[in-house]
Write an enzyme that holds these catalytic residues in place. Structure first.
Site, PDB file in Angstrom:
ATOM      1  CD1 TRP A   1      -3.027   1.443   0.708  1.00 46.66           C
ATOM      2  CD2 TRP A   1      -1.497   2.398   1.996  1.00 46.66           C
ATOM      3  NE1 TRP A   1      -3.466   2.728   1.282  1.00 46.66           N
ATOM      4  CE2 TRP A   1      -2.514   3.482   1.901  1.00 46.66           C
ATOM      5  CE3 TRP A   1      -0.420   2.901   2.848  1.00 46.66           C
ATOM      6  CZ2 TRP A   1      -2.296   4.496   2.435  1.00 46.66           C
ATOM      7  CZ3 TRP A   1      -0.424   3.997   3.440  1.00 46.66           C
ATOM      8  CH2 TRP A   1      -1.416   4.812   3.398  1.00 46.66           C
ATOM      9  CG  HIS A   2       3.531   2.087   3.339  1.00 44.21           C
ATOM     10  ND1 HIS A   2       2.922   1.144   3.973  1.00 44.21           N
ATOM     11  CD2 HIS A   2       3.585   3.172   4.195  1.00 44.21           C
ATOM     12  CE1 HIS A   2       2.310   1.767   5.139  1.00 44.21           C
ATOM     13  NE2 HIS A   2       2.656   2.809   5.257  1.00 44.21           N
ATOM     14  N   GLY A   3       3.762   1.739  -1.195  1.00 50.26           N
ATOM     15  CA  GLY A   3       4.348   2.016  -2.627  1.00 50.26           C
ATOM     16  C   GLY A   3       4.807   0.901  -3.362  1.00 50.26           C
TER      17      GLY A   3
END
Lengths: 365, 503
Positions: B320-322
């Site tokens: 989700w963060h990247g």
């Protein structure tokens, strides 16, 4: 006014009471000290380096315009301009004038008419000058009825990629502002630049010891011992030139240069639509003024050369024979350390080589 | 427009004045103002992405109207897939095609004909998850569908939390948006305190640390000491950056009479790993728990299944963060740590307030956290490998500090001796520096607000937010506020964006 409105106003007032003292103190200091010389008018923007070693680095664009307006008021009439970034500073105005006169004598005038040849040069430069800001300067002269008889534009493949910047060193001066918001933004930029901890880190010891100190992430003080000629807005570094001539090892041990690479690197295209439009505006103004102009794209130590498509675009926009790309042909000259002050700025001898080649003259030794 | 820009201060002043003076008590007009302000705020980043947030709001609103009808499941699923699809397209397509290309190249095949470079809309992960949560909640009858399109669009695009969270639940935020907001001076004052504290953390600490962290990670080679320094400094940077944003968001929202959830509860004072994940990015972890972990079975199907579910959640959380392998690695690392903490070390979230005696446990937890954040920050395979090679140093240093803190906590006399010795040493060094190398004191001025933040957060570690219970003496309070304002005013203009904007 009801109780809720009073409560909200009380809240706003209390917030202002907390915030205001600090802001007012910083604002007061900034107005009193005016470290970047943007609030008040000064007769001298570049004090003598020997007397004032701790000189804050100021925005050259402001100096260019303010000094220009002062000289015009005194009655000076300029008709020849050198445009560009700080690299253009070391194109000697006197040498350029002489080359122009020589060129005019050879091409336009019969020998008996030399007395009518007059060239009054002025450096119309700014630090980190972008093409868009350069176009604004040309337009400023046009709007103010200044005839541009001769022009020399100094570019560099690296600098050409620059866009208009809000940094204190490169922000457009008030004479180029279109509205009050730009002027507010301009003063806010300098206020922030002069009242932040990174500035104080160097400024305080610099003032205490009266010498340039780099204690923060950014350079606050002017390193270069600039000698300034207000008549031509010309900067020279006579002290450094002297040291380089007599003891180059000493100079370059204190100011080391990067190694010059063997391979050349062609820059990716930098001429966006906006920059092309800026160049077209310049070409249009020069056409109306019947300006005798040349554009030099100079070399650099890193051997980064102008992109071929950018060169082709520029040759389309400007008249034939006006654009001179020396970024490849003259790069080997910069392999010699003594041709440079630092990794970005070449010295007057390098500039003179290119000017002579452009104006095709052996005169004015 | 960032919270730290002067233009945001002007924007907020205008919104605040309009909100509470001519529009006070008129919910519809206030929501119209909030919606307009939110779209201006978001459009300031890039107007091209306004269409996306409008589309997400529209599809989610419409699908929720029929979520409990005959085709409710189909509509809800379609809405979720659409929004996830948009998210995947913008955020992960490049990553997947790049890695698919590398995989195919192992078999002599190529994907060179397909290259894609997409600009990721700011905050897309946040508002997409907020919309999906709403869709699911309506479908599962946890909340009723909002019939007011103005209120709903405002809920999705509410500007204080739009670009970096917290990811709000409709059950908490929507009633506040549809209801009347009453002016509360105490709430507004606490909001200003939050904004001030958040700004100080961001501009005086996070942005300065970012410079040093940037230098470490841009070095051509990272040695073990740099790994340790990079991990620790980045952990402090990302906390100060992200928690600052959340505090400013909460503070701005309180000025408008709306309460946002707490997103950070002093996570670096956690005594174990489970507690850390109850204090760090709370809104995201609750989202994953409620909409993924529990539907997968949670902890109801035995230890092995629980461990697998935990690993899945944290891997996805990392992703989700990247769209990069270091984020996936970070997620897997944390999944493994949490599984080990729960099943091997039997760690549980403690309900009692923390005390000085918990410092050794906090040190150990911070050691594990900072190593994870080192991997989070890595930008290349070489950085990751350097981190693995530096594990011994990480373990050694934190074991030493842990042991030292344990001795200090347990043995009063030892604490006193060490305190007196260090105080004398510190005073001596400080005097020496002050008289001979005073310019270095200027260079590290930011350690003063840093120390202030540490002390204030420690004092407030069992409270809602820092500065919650400041001194009752008005002059002491005023002095503290003026000092905070001074540090903010002289902060160095580094032009750093908030880290979580890229997610």
């Amino acid at each position: 006014m009801n109780a809720v409105s009073k409560s909200i106003l009380t809240f706003i007032l209390r917030t202002l009471i907390v915030i205001s003292p600090i802001i007012l103190i910083l604002l007061g200091w900034y107005i009193w000290a005016d470290p970047f010389k943007v609030i008040r008018h000064y007769d001298c923007y570049y004090p003598e380096p020997a007397e004032y070693p701790a000189r804050i680095g100021i925005n050259k664009g402001i100096v260019t315009f303010t000094n220009f307006e002062d000289r015009i008021k005194e009655g000076h009439k300029y008709d020849s301009f050198i445009f560009g970034s700080s690299i253009s500073c070391y194109y000697d105005a006197a040498t350029w004038s002489a080359l122009i006169k020589d060129s005019l004598r050879r091409t336009c005038f019969a020998k008996g008419n030399e007395n009518h040849i007059s060239v009054n040069p002025y450096h119309f430069d700014s630090s980190g000058e972008s093409l868009i800001s350069l176009a604004k300067k040309v337009k400023y002269l046009d709007d103010n009825g200044i005839i541009i008889r001769h022009a020399l534009i100094i570019l560099d493949p690296v600098i050409m990629a620059a866009n208009p910047s809000d940094s204190p060193g490169s922000i457009d001066p008030p004479q180029l502002h279109k509205n009050i918001f730009e002027t507010i933004g301009y003063h806010y930029t300098f206020f922030r630049a002069a009242t932040n901890a990174d500035f104080f880190k160097s400024y305080i010891p610099g003032m205490v010891w009266n010498k340039p100190v780099k204690n923060g992430h950014n350079m606050v003080f002017e390193r270069q011992p600039i000698k300034y000629d207000p008549l031509t807005n010309q900067e020279t570094l006579q002290l450094w030139d002297s040291i380089i001539r007599t003891n180059p090892e000493k100079f370059y041990s204190r100011n080391p240069l990067n190694d010059s690479p063997i391979v050349y690197t062609e820059r990716s295209p930098v001429l966006s639509e906006k920059k092309k439009e800026a160049l077209e505006r310049i070409a249009g103004i020069f056409s109306r003024h019947a300006t005798d102009y040349h554009i030099i794209i100079g070399p650099n130590r890193a051997k980064i050369t102008l992109n071929k498509s950018d060169l082709a675009e520029m040759q389309l926009i400007f008249e034939s024979g006006r654009v001179h790309d020396f970024s490849t042909s003259h790069a080997p000259v910069l392999e010699a350390d003594t041709m440079l002050y630092d990794n970005t700025h070449y010295r007057p001898p390098m500039a003179e080589i290119m000017m002579r080649q452009v104006y095709g003259s052996n005169a004015a030794e | 427009m960032q919270f730290t820009d002067i233009i945001f201060a002007l924007f907020l002043t205008i919104v605040f004045c309009l909100y509470w003076f001519p529009l006070r008590g008129r919910t519809v007009w206030q929501n119209t103002l909030l919606l307009t302000a939110s779209y201006i705020f978001y459009g300031w980043w890039d107007w091209r992405f306004l269409g996306l947030i409008f589309l997400t709001s529209l599809t989610t609103f419409i699908s929720a109207q029929y979520a409990r009808g005959r085709y409710g499941k189909l509509l809800t699923t379609a809405n979720i897939l659409l929004n996830l699809g948009i998210l995947i397209c913008f955020k992960y397509l490049g990553f997947f095609t790049e890695n698919l290309g590398k995989l195919l190249s192992l078999f002599g095949l190529g994907l060179d004909w397909f290259t894609i470079e997409i600009l990721v809309p700011v905050g897309i992960s946040f508002y997409t998850f907020q919309a999906i949560a709403y869709s699911v909640d309506v479908y599962k009858c946890r909340i009723t569908a909002c019939r007011n399109p103005l209120a709903f669009f405002t809920f999705i695009s509410y500007f204080p939390q739009l670009v970096a969270g917290p990811i709000e639940r409709a059950s908490r935020l929507l009633p506040q948006i549809t209801g009347i907001r009453h002016w509360n001076r105490q709430l507004a004052s606490s909001g200003m305190r939050m904004i001030m504290f958040g700004l100080m953390k961001k501009v005086c600490i996070a942005d300065i640390l970012a410079i040093y962290v940037g230098r470490i990670f841009s070095a051509s080679e990272i040695d073990p000491i740099m790994v340790l320094a990079g991990g620790v400094l980045f952990s402090l940077e990302i906390y100060c950056d992200f928690s600052a944003y959340s505090e400013i968001a909460r503070g701005v929202s309180r000025l408008l009479g709306i309460e946002l959830m707490i997103n950070f509860k002093f996570p670096y004072f956690s005594r174990n790993i489970p507690e850390f994940w109850r204090r760090w990015h709370i809104s995201l972890m609750e989202w994953f728990r409620d909409y993924l972990y529990i539907p997968l079975g949670g902890n109801r199907n035995g230890k092995i299944r629980t461990a697998i579910n935990t690993l899945i959640i944290f891997t996805l959380s990392g992703l989700w963060h990247g769209a990069a392998w270091n984020f996936v690695l970070w997620g897997v690392y944390w999944g493994a740590c949490l599984v080990a903490a729960k099943f091997l070390f039997k760690q549980q979230v403690s309900k009692r307030d923390s005390t000085y005696g918990d410092i050794p446990a906090m040190v150990a937890t911070f050691g594990v956290t900072s190593l994870g954040f080192y991997f989070f920050r890595c930008t290349s395979q070489a950085d990751i490998i350097a981190g693995v090679h530096a594990l011994w140093l990480y373990a050694a240093v934190f074991i030493l500090i842990w042991a030292f803190s344990l001795l200090m906590v347990r043995y009063n006399i030892l604490r006193k001796i060490i305190f007196v010795t260090f105080s004398a040493l510190f005073l001596g060094i400080a005097c020496y520096i002050a008289f001979t190398r005073w310019i270095y004191l200027l260079k590290f001025w930011w350690l003063i607000p840093g120390a202030l933040v540490c002390v204030l957060e420690w004092e407030a570690r069992n409270s809602d937010y820092p500065l919650q219970s400041v001194s009752s003496d008005e002059w002491k309070r005023l002095t503290l506020y003026v000092v905070c304002v001074l540090f903010i005013a002289i902060s160095e203009p580094t032009e750093m964006t908030f880290i979580y904007f890229q997610f």
